[in-house]
Write an enzyme that holds these catalytic residues in place. Structure first.
Site, short mmCIF file in Angstrom:
data_model
loop_
_atom_site.label_atom_id
_atom_site.label_comp_id
_atom_site.label_asym_id
_atom_site.label_seq_id
_atom_site.Cartn_x
_atom_site.Cartn_y
_atom_site.Cartn_z
N LYS A 120 -58.24 -26.61 13.56
CA LYS A 120 -59.09 -25.85 14.48
C LYS A 120 -60.21 -26.69 15.06
CE LYS A 120 -58.48 -21.13 12.69
NZ LYS A 120 -59.17 -20.07 11.95
N LYS A 199 -45.90 -21.28 15.13
CA LYS A 199 -46.06 -20.02 14.40
C LYS A 199 -46.36 -18.89 15.38
CE LYS A 199 -49.95 -18.35 12.29
NZ LYS A 199 -51.01 -18.02 11.35
N LYS A 202 -51.42 -14.52 17.52
CA LYS A 202 -52.10 -13.80 18.60
C LYS A 202 -52.68 -14.77 19.61
CE LYS A 202 -53.77 -10.48 15.24
NZ LYS A 202 -54.38 -11.25 14.15
P1 ADP Z 1 -52.83 -14.53 13.79
O1 ADP Z 1 -52.46 -15.97 13.49
O2 ADP Z 1 -51.79 -13.86 14.62
O3 ADP Z 1 -54.23 -14.38 14.35
P2 ADP Z 1 -53.97 -13.67 11.30
O4 ADP Z 1 -54.54 -15.03 11.09
O5 ADP Z 1 -54.91 -12.53 11.60
O6 ADP Z 1 -52.82 -13.73 12.41
O7 ADP Z 1 -53.10 -13.32 10.03
C1 ADP Z 1 -53.04 -12.07 9.41
C2 ADP Z 1 -51.96 -12.07 8.35
O8 ADP Z 1 -50.66 -12.18 8.96
C3 ADP Z 1 -52.06 -13.22 7.33
O9 ADP Z 1 -51.72 -12.75 6.04
C4 ADP Z 1 -51.05 -14.22 7.82
O10 ADP Z 1 -50.54 -15.01 6.76
C5 ADP Z 1 -49.97 -13.31 8.41
N1 ADP Z 1 -49.29 -13.96 9.54
C6 ADP Z 1 -49.84 -14.25 10.74
N2 ADP Z 1 -48.94 -14.86 11.55
C7 ADP Z 1 -47.79 -14.95 10.83
C8 ADP Z 1 -46.50 -15.49 11.10
N3 ADP Z 1 -46.21 -16.05 12.27
N4 ADP Z 1 -45.57 -15.43 10.12
C9 ADP Z 1 -45.85 -14.85 8.92
N5 ADP Z 1 -47.05 -14.33 8.60
C10 ADP Z 1 -48.02 -14.37 9.53
#
Ligand code: ADP
Length: 340
Positions: A120, A199, A202
């Site tokens: 980041k 991955k 969002k």
């Molecule tokens: P994002 O990366 O979409 O902002 P978050 O960081 O808010 O998502 O993650 C929220 C939860 O969802 C965490 O427990 C994270 O491990 C899971 N998560 C987020 N993206 C994925 C993904 N692509 N595959 C599996 N789990 C995910």
């Protein structure tokens, strides 16, 4: 868990998600679906981590709406305010207070070696301290409830290790206070985005939002990257390198998955038709969530009540921990005032 005295206490789990956009299929498979399944067996606390979201630098005008949308998604997929505490992080100031106190036992070097910090911080010319200190707040989120376990994706494992280190260091410096929570890593692993490369996230715009309408789901899935070597419809495909095939594994039964693989290798079904089946299966699986979300959006007062009630319950537990921590750290100055 049995305490040996005849009564039993469920293990406590805590987890949260950032309100930084629409919850998506990766969030569902990696986190939310597991959280739903845990609610009978664990004492569950589900948080919307808006204090974390500000480190991503989004538009403040949009944040309250994102919090509401995520609360709707939480309840729509089956997180249950009767069986779990559901609340917004910034409503319980004890999280940020404990994070400050944890600064006293957290080496800067430990924060600097976090993979997510390294990733980041590259995006900034001048790196905000919040990006570095993020895992301290995460440790506080978890430990303020003395959680036993944290269901997270593989990407968060290193942060939970740091949380355990912080608990250990605090206990060594100030006396036994915190458990060392276990990470519960899900089997879904890391769900790739529709680009088939990064991955699903969002912030990357490569998602299928959980609450999208069927035609919106199709608009997204239609763009999914498949086997790059399959240029024409009659080129045989390689399911093992295709993210659409991987997603079929999460939304179709064994017979469908086998059929998809066979027809792909034999070039008897084109990628567009294959994606159509996937899109329909995703739409079908998420249909009850869309219906429940529509009901909740029509009753915003109910959503507010769920979050207010969750915050009250969370605050009571968190304040109990803070009282103990302040005392252990000598932050109870009244004890120093002589009687009289
Ligand atoms: P994002 O990366 O979409 O902002 P978050 O960081 O808010 O998502 O993650 C929220 C939860 O969802 C965490 O427990 C994270 O491990 C899971 N998560 C987020 N993206 C994925 C993904 N692509 N595959 C599996 N789990 C995910």
């Amino acid at each position: 868990m049995n305490d040996g005295a005849g009564s039993s206490r469920k293990k406590r789990v805590f987890s949260g998600m950032q309100p930084s956009g629409e919850a998506h299929l990766g969030n569902y498979l990696g986190a939310l679906s597991r959280w739903v399944d845990m609610q009978d067996d664990f004492d569950c606390i589900w948080c919307i981590v808006d204090d974390h979201a500000i480190t991503a630098g989004g538009d403040p005008a949009e944040l309250p709406g994102h919090v509401f949308d995520l609360a709707v998604s939480y309840v729509a997929v089956g997180l249950d305010p009767e069986r779990a505490i559901i609340f917004v992080q910034s409503d319980v100031h004890q999280h940020t207070e404990l994070a400050w106190l944890f600064n006293a036992v957290t080496p800067v070097g430990d924060l600097e070696r976090m993979t997510q910090f390294k990733d980041k911080s590259q995006r900034f010319e001048s790196v905000p301290a919040g990006i570095l200190n993020y895992p301290i707040l995460q440790a506080a989120d978890i430990l303020v409830y003395k959680s036993d376990a944290v269901p997270v994706g593989e990407d968060q494992k290193q942060h939970i290790e740091l949380t355990r280190d912080i608990a250990r260091k605090f206990n060594a410096a100030y006396g036994d206070t915190f458990p060392e929570p276990e990470p519960l890593i899900g089997r879904a692993g890391r769900i790739l985005g529709l680009d088939g490369d990064a991955k699903m996230s969002k912030s990357l715009g490569n998602t299928v939002p959980i609450l999208s309408e069927p035609d919106e789901i199709w608009e997204r899935v239609r763009t999914a990257v498949t086997d790059p070597q399959r240029v024409r419809r009659d080129d045989p495909g390689r399911p093992e390198v295709c993210n659409v095939f991987a997603l079929h594994g999460h939304f179709g039964d064994a017979a469908l998955v086998e059929d998809v693989a066979t027809q792909c290798r034999a070039a008897t079904r084109g990628c567009v038709d294959c994606k159509r089946i996937l899109s329909e299966n995703i739409s079908k699986r998420f249909a009850p969530f869309r219906a429940r979300a529509a009901e909740l959006k029509a009753k915003p007062t109910l959503v507010r009540e769920i979050l207010d009630d969750g915050a009250n319950r969370a605050r009571a537990i968190a304040e109990e921990t803070l009282r103990e921590v302040r005392e252990r750290m000598g932050l109870d100055w009244r004890r120093g005032v002589p009687n009289g």
